[in-house]
Design a protein around this motif. Structure first.
Motif, PDB file in Angstrom:
ATOM      1  N   GLU A   1       0.830  -1.204   0.000  1.00  0.00           N
ATOM      2  CA  GLU A   1       0.000   0.000   0.000  1.00  0.00           C
ATOM      3  C   GLU A   1       0.870   1.262   0.000  1.00  0.00           C
ATOM      4  N   HIS A   2       1.991   1.169   0.673  1.00  0.00           N
ATOM      5  CA  HIS A   2       2.856   2.347   0.817  1.00  0.00           C
ATOM      6  C   HIS A   2       3.730   2.584  -0.421  1.00  0.00           C
ATOM      7  N   ILE A   3       3.782   1.600  -1.345  1.00  0.00           N
ATOM      8  CA  ILE A   3       4.562   1.816  -2.580  1.00  0.00           C
ATOM      9  C   ILE A   3       3.954   2.977  -3.362  1.00  0.00           C
TER      10      ILE A   3
ATOM     11  N   MET B   1      11.921   8.580  10.512  1.00  0.00           N
ATOM     12  CA  MET B   1      12.957   9.435   9.940  1.00  0.00           C
ATOM     13  C   MET B   1      12.337  10.317   8.858  1.00  0.00           C
ATOM     14  N   GLU B   2      11.457   9.734   8.045  1.00  0.00           N
ATOM     15  CA  GLU B   2      10.768  10.513   7.013  1.00  0.00           C
ATOM     16  C   GLU B   2       9.885  11.580   7.665  1.00  0.00           C
ATOM     17  N   LEU B   3       9.148  11.169   8.672  1.00  0.00           N
ATOM     18  CA  LEU B   3       8.285  12.105   9.397  1.00  0.00           C
ATOM     19  C   LEU B   3       9.103  13.312   9.881  1.00  0.00           C
TER      20      LEU B   3
ATOM     21  N   GLN C   1       1.017  11.058   5.893  1.00  0.00           N
ATOM     22  CA  GLN C   1       1.015   9.699   5.328  1.00  0.00           C
ATOM     23  C   GLN C   1       2.133   8.842   5.924  1.00  0.00           C
ATOM     24  N   GLU C   2       3.258   9.459   6.212  1.00  0.00           N
ATOM     25  CA  GLU C   2       4.352   8.704   6.849  1.00  0.00           C
ATOM     26  C   GLU C   2       3.917   8.272   8.256  1.00  0.00           C
ATOM     27  N   ALA C   3       3.253   9.177   8.958  1.00  0.00           N
ATOM     28  CA  ALA C   3       2.778   8.862  10.307  1.00  0.00           C
ATOM     29  C   ALA C   3       1.771   7.715  10.257  1.00  0.00           C
TER      30      ALA C   3
HETATM   31 FE   LIG Z   1       7.277   6.366   3.955  1.00  0.00          FE
END
Ligand SMILES: [Fe+2]
Ligand SMILES: [Fe+2]
Ligand SMILES: [Fe+2]
Length: 326
Positions: free
Chosen positions: A45-47, A107-109, A137-139
């Motif tokens: 889903e995250h791709i 890390m992205e967040l 979305q990262e969260a």
């Molecule tokens: Fe991500």
């Protein structure tokens, strides 16, 4: 040399772009390593989301740059770094994969939160909005991974017989010990380059806490009669997991350092979430209670670091002699 806010903005955009390229490589491989259909689904889903993030960030980079050809250079260089790092950090079990991914999403967040701060300072409302929506979305992805800790432990222990689960607990404790050793290094370095009294204080306090965490984990290892040589092996194994590369380079500013440490705390959170579950399964209540206690301390440290993002970014900009954009 003094820099403009706009130059800083481009650098931060290039950093998050690099992070997304690396994320894409990982997301494409992760479903095959997940060992569980629901976890695999969360990665899949995250791709699509990650592809969107890469495109959105590239768009903001192109909007910023006077010469599109320069954007291409930045993008190509970043991609190369990501590949090497991924090769070095391949997780070997579903549990490691989920822990690594959980830390990566944080890390992205952090990177998007920092980007948002710079964008607002530079009056770039569009970039600030992109940063805010990607951060959410990262969260959300991090939340899906956290909901999968049980499944990750199941998948990691699926082929282990009851007696051997106890042996596995020794491995999880050894891993926790190795992570605490790495935490000590990170926090000591962090103290030295924090460049800002409040952030340094967060590092100092958690350094003390980390020393006692490592001692407590060591005591559990000793109580279980685990041999030190085994501990050492694991330290080396995890040492190859190069967190220093997370930001495309060593975290060289107070702001990146805070974001990097925030991601590391979540690697610890994921490790103790799993240790706690494995300990409960083997009926080792003392280890389960210890894991739960340290878990609370890691979460508190992460929150304290996040509260420093804004002041740390101010310090980072001042340190680099940033002048209002022109
Ligand atoms: Fe991500
Ligand atoms: Fe710790
Ligand atoms: Fe920690």
């Amino acid at each position: 040399m003094p820099e403009t806010l706009q130059e800083q903005l481009v650098k931060h955009l290039a950093d998050v772009h690099s992070i997304e390229e690396q994320a894409l490589l990982q997301m494409r491989i992760a479903p095959r390593m997940a060992g569980d259909p629901e976890l695999a689904g969360a990665f899949r889903e995250h791709i699509t989301e990650t592809e969107d993030h890469e495109r959105l960030v590239r768009g903001r980079l192109e909007a910023q740059a006077a010469e599109p050809s320069k954007v291409k250079d930045v993008v190509a260089r970043a991609g190369g770094v990501g590949m090497v790092l991924f090769a070095r950090s391949q997780p070997d079990t579903p549990g490691k994969l989920v822990a690594h991914a959980y830390s990566y999403e944080h890390m992205e967040l952090a990177a998007y939160e920092l980007l948002g701060i710079v964008a607002r300072r530079a009056d770039d409302a569009q970039t600030a909005e992109v940063a805010g929506s990607i951060r959410e979305q990262e969260a959300a992805m991090a939340g899906r991974l956290a909901a999968g800790f049980d499944r990750a432990v199941d998948a990691s222990l699926r082929d282990v017989t009851t007696g051997d689960v106890s042996k596995q607990l020794g491995r999880y404790l050894s891993d926790a010990h190795a992570i605490e050793s790495q935490a000590l290094q990170l926090l000591q370095q962090g103290q030295a380059i924090a460049g800002e009294p409040d952030l340094r204080k967060v590092f100092e306090e958690h350094l003390e806490e980390t020393r006692s965490q490592r001692a407590a984990v060591e005591a559990r290892l000793a109580a279980r009669d685990e041999r030190p040589s085994r501990v050492k092996d694991v330290v080396l194994r995890i040492g190859g997991f190069n967190l220093g590369g997370f930001f495309g380079a060593q975290p060289d500013t107070p702001a990146k350092l805070a974001g990097f440490a925030f991601a590391f705390e979540h690697l610890e959170v994921a490790a103790y979430e799993q240790l706690m579950r494995v300990a409960r399964r083997t009926g080792d209540d003392e280890t389960a209670r210890l894991a739960e206690r340290i878990l609370g301390e890691e979460r508190a440290a992460a929150a304290a670091l996040r509260a420093q993002f804004e002041p740390a970014m101010e310090a980072a900009l001042a340190q680099q002699g940033v002048t209002p954009s022109g």
